[in-house]
Design a protein around this motif. Structure first.
Motif, PDB file in Angstrom:
ATOM      1  N   ASP A 333     -16.654  -6.358 -25.863  1.00 30.21           N
ATOM      2  CA  ASP A 333     -15.308  -5.904 -25.511  1.00 30.21           C
ATOM      3  C   ASP A 333     -15.310  -5.128 -24.198  1.00 30.21           C
ATOM      4  O   ASP A 333     -14.379  -5.245 -23.400  1.00 30.21           O
ATOM      5  N   LEU A 334     -16.368  -4.347 -23.961  1.00 25.35           N
ATOM      6  CA  LEU A 334     -16.455  -3.585 -22.711  1.00 25.35           C
ATOM      7  C   LEU A 334     -16.592  -4.534 -21.522  1.00 25.35           C
ATOM      8  O   LEU A 334     -15.892  -4.384 -20.510  1.00 25.35           O
ATOM      9  N   PHE A 335     -17.478  -5.513 -21.661  1.00 19.10           N
ATOM     10  CA  PHE A 335     -17.688  -6.441 -20.547  1.00 19.10           C
ATOM     11  C   PHE A 335     -16.423  -7.259 -20.273  1.00 19.10           C
ATOM     12  O   PHE A 335     -16.051  -7.486 -19.106  1.00 19.10           O
ATOM     13  N   ASP A 336     -15.736  -7.668 -21.345  1.00 15.44           N
ATOM     14  CA  ASP A 336     -14.488  -8.422 -21.160  1.00 15.44           C
ATOM     15  C   ASP A 336     -13.445  -7.572 -20.430  1.00 15.44           C
ATOM     16  O   ASP A 336     -12.740  -8.060 -19.544  1.00 15.44           O
ATOM     17  N   ALA A 337     -13.368  -6.290 -20.799  1.00 14.96           N
ATOM     18  CA  ALA A 337     -12.391  -5.400 -20.168  1.00 14.96           C
ATOM     19  C   ALA A 337     -12.676  -5.232 -18.683  1.00 14.96           C
ATOM     20  O   ALA A 337     -11.759  -5.201 -17.851  1.00 14.96           O
ATOM     21  N   VAL A 338     -13.975  -5.139 -18.331  1.00 13.40           N
ATOM     22  CA  VAL A 338     -14.340  -4.987 -16.915  1.00 13.40           C
ATOM     23  C   VAL A 338     -13.965  -6.249 -16.135  1.00 13.40           C
ATOM     24  O   VAL A 338     -13.367  -6.181 -15.057  1.00 13.40           O
ATOM     25  N   TRP A 339     -14.315  -7.406 -16.684  1.00 14.97           N
ATOM     26  CA  TRP A 339     -14.005  -8.660 -15.981  1.00 14.97           C
ATOM     27  C   TRP A 339     -12.495  -8.885 -15.859  1.00 14.97           C
ATOM     28  O   TRP A 339     -12.012  -9.439 -14.867  1.00 14.97           O
ATOM     29  N   ASN A 340     -11.749  -8.409 -16.870  1.00 11.03           N
ATOM     30  CA  ASN A 340     -10.290  -8.597 -16.846  1.00 11.03           C
ATOM     31  C   ASN A 340      -9.560  -7.442 -16.172  1.00 11.03           C
ATOM     32  O   ASN A 340      -8.319  -7.395 -16.164  1.00 11.03           O
ATOM     33  N   LYS A 341     -10.318  -6.491 -15.651  1.00 13.40           N
ATOM     34  CA  LYS A 341      -9.752  -5.313 -14.967  1.00 13.40           C
ATOM     35  C   LYS A 341      -8.792  -4.545 -15.871  1.00 13.40           C
ATOM     36  O   LYS A 341      -7.779  -4.017 -15.431  1.00 13.40           O
ATOM     37  N   ASP A 342      -9.135  -4.483 -17.170  1.00 12.46           N
ATOM     38  CA  ASP A 342      -8.332  -3.748 -18.147  1.00 12.46           C
ATOM     39  C   ASP A 342      -8.885  -2.334 -18.257  1.00 12.46           C
ATOM     40  O   ASP A 342      -9.777  -2.048 -19.058  1.00 12.46           O
ATOM     41  N   ALA A 343      -8.341  -1.418 -17.448  1.00 14.34           N
ATOM     42  CA  ALA A 343      -8.884  -0.061 -17.366  1.00 14.34           C
ATOM     43  C   ALA A 343      -8.748   0.694 -18.686  1.00 14.34           C
ATOM     44  O   ALA A 343      -9.660   1.443 -19.083  1.00 14.34           O
ATOM     45  N   ASP A 344      -7.616   0.511 -19.384  1.00 12.96           N
ATOM     46  CA  ASP A 344      -7.410   1.231 -20.650  1.00 12.96           C
ATOM     47  C   ASP A 344      -8.438   0.809 -21.697  1.00 12.96           C
ATOM     48  O   ASP A 344      -9.014   1.646 -22.406  1.00 12.96           O
ATOM     49  N   LYS A 345      -8.661  -0.496 -21.793  1.00 16.17           N
ATOM     50  CA  LYS A 345      -9.637  -1.009 -22.751  1.00 16.17           C
ATOM     51  C   LYS A 345     -11.057  -0.550 -22.395  1.00 16.17           C
ATOM     52  O   LYS A 345     -11.837  -0.143 -23.261  1.00 16.17           O
ATOM     53  N   ALA A 346     -11.374  -0.603 -21.099  1.00 16.81           N
ATOM     54  CA  ALA A 346     -12.697  -0.160 -20.651  1.00 16.81           C
ATOM     55  C   ALA A 346     -12.904   1.320 -20.961  1.00 16.81           C
ATOM     56  O   ALA A 346     -13.981   1.741 -21.401  1.00 16.81           O
ATOM     57  N   THR A 347     -11.843   2.118 -20.745  1.00 14.98           N
ATOM     58  CA  THR A 347     -11.929   3.555 -21.031  1.00 14.98           C
ATOM     59  C   THR A 347     -12.248   3.796 -22.505  1.00 14.98           C
ATOM     60  O   THR A 347     -13.099   4.614 -22.849  1.00 14.98           O
ATOM     61  N   LYS A 348     -11.555   3.064 -23.375  1.00 18.24           N
ATOM     62  CA  LYS A 348     -11.754   3.220 -24.812  1.00 18.24           C
ATOM     63  C   LYS A 348     -13.180   2.844 -25.217  1.00 18.24           C
ATOM     64  O   LYS A 348     -13.837   3.559 -25.981  1.00 18.24           O
TER      65      LYS A 348
END
Length: 392
Positions: A333-348
């Motif tokens: 989930d972290l790697f997906d958030a980084v690739w998708n530029k989803d800052a909120d998800k990456a933060t979580k």
């Protein structure tokens, strides 16, 4: 010797992931005991109803009620046959309870074992005397409710202390007879260090196995023979259960240090994980830790890992725990958030990882920098950090 009939029962094999499996194993153990004493079915003085129960026990068609009364039934038959009371020897009495506690059927197994042992030990006119061994002291164990005429000898008792293992004198004699005195220091480093009462003893199982290997190969290295006789689940269960404070103490022990803890010998398996004190008490009572000195005025004992063999068991168990924990932690989930530029998800996701791994004292930017670099590099990404230009 040869003055009284003797019944020996070991419960070491009563194990299973479910109550049904464990109960079937118990029926098998009792059936084997009946087969060893099959002559009882032909006894003239033995009552027919006891022979019927004995037959069901032997054929593994016994009910729970039959199993609960199995030991006292066999003892009554032996007394009728020999016209003498019976000596009862029970080894590993608490293995079924320990396995049940680990696998979630504690109450069901407790009811059966309690019935077996209470009927055999309390108000049994066929009993001459009994000797029972196990990891935990039996006086307060709920198995023996109502059975209070025990004399307990634990590892802190002094009555039989030198008989729990080989003394230094025993090992010196063994090495002299085998003509390998030069291995004395190595054997002491690996297999000595257990304190029973006022004596320090070697583990006899390890010493004899290593002497056997040395007779075949004088260059044989010491190995952990004890590890192969135990699943070491007790250490793993506490590491899974505990927090950072206990893991820190485990680090001190593995590094060769000592810790001071209060030891309670009256433990029961149903409250095994109810407090931190239970961990150290169980590790002490089962031989994974040994005392360094006497109890202080607060009842605490200084504890250490007894030797290299047990240290290796700790290291392997802790290492396996870390590997399993890392494997369970899903970072997709972290790697997906980084690739998708989803800052909120990456933060979580990053916050979750931080809570699992570091202290709030680790607050500097360069720490988080290295933390994230390690996460990505660790799974195979090519990570490019801030690059130096010249030496400035």
């Amino acid at each position: 010797m040869n003055q009284y009939p003797t019944l020996f029962l070991s419960l070491k094999d009563v194990d299973g992931t479910t109550f049904e499996n464990a109960f079937n194993m118990l029926k098998f153990v009792i059936s084997s005991l009946c087969s060893q004493n099959s002559y009882l079915e032909t006894g003239e003085n033995i009552r027919e109803n006891e022979k019927d129960i004995f037959s069901r026990l032997r054929s593994q068609t016994a009910s729970i009620t039959d199993i609960k009364g199995s030991i006292v039934t066999i003892m009554n038959m032996m007394q009728s046959y020999y016209e003498k009371p019976v000596i009862l020897l029970i080894d590993e009495y608490d293995v079924p309870i320990a396995k049940a506690s680990n696998n979630g059927y504690y109450k069901e197994m407790l009811e059966v074992i309690k019935g077996m042992l209470s009927t055999a030990l309390k108000d049994n006119s066929s009993l001459k005397f009994a000797v029972i061994t196990g990891c935990l002291k039996i006086a307060k164990e709920s198995i023996f409710t109502g059975t209070n005429n025990f004399v307990s000898d634990t590892i802190s008792s002094t009555r039989y202390n030198e008989y729990y293992g080989f003394t230094q004198q025993d090992v010196d004699k063994l090495l002299a007879d085998a003509e390998i005195e030069e291995k004395a220091d190595l054997i002491k480093e690996w297999y000595d260090g257990y304190n029973f009462g006022e004596f320090e003893v070697y583990c006899p199982w390890d010493v004899m196995n290593y002497l056997r290997d040395l007779q075949n190969d004088l260059n044989a290295r010491p190995v952990s023979y004890w590890k192969n006789t135990s699943d070491n689940a007790i250490i793993r269960s506490f590491i899974d259960y505990t927090g950072a404070a206990i893991r820190k103490k485990l680090e001190v022990l593995i590094a060769g240090g000592n810790i001071c803890q209060k030891i309670e010998e009256d433990r029961t398996y149903d409250y095994l994980h109810s407090s931190e004190d239970n961990l150290w008490s169980i590790l002490y009572l089962t031989g994974y830790l040994t005392k360094v000195g006497e109890r202080d005025k607060d009842g605490q004992i200084e504890l250490r890992i007894p030797n290299k063999e047990v240290k290796e068991i700790f290291e392997l168990t802790v290492r396996k725990w870390f590997e399993d924990s890392a494997r369970v932690t899903n970072r997709k989930d972290l790697f997906d958030a980084v690739w998708n530029k989803d800052a909120d998800k990456a933060t979580k996701e990053i916050s979750t990882l931080l809570r699992m791994t570091i202290s709030y004292y680790d607050y500097r930017e360069n720490f988080y920098h290295a933390f994230l670099a390690g996460i990505f590099a660790g799974v195979g990404y090519s990570v490019e950090l801030n690059r130096e230009h010249g030496e400035g």
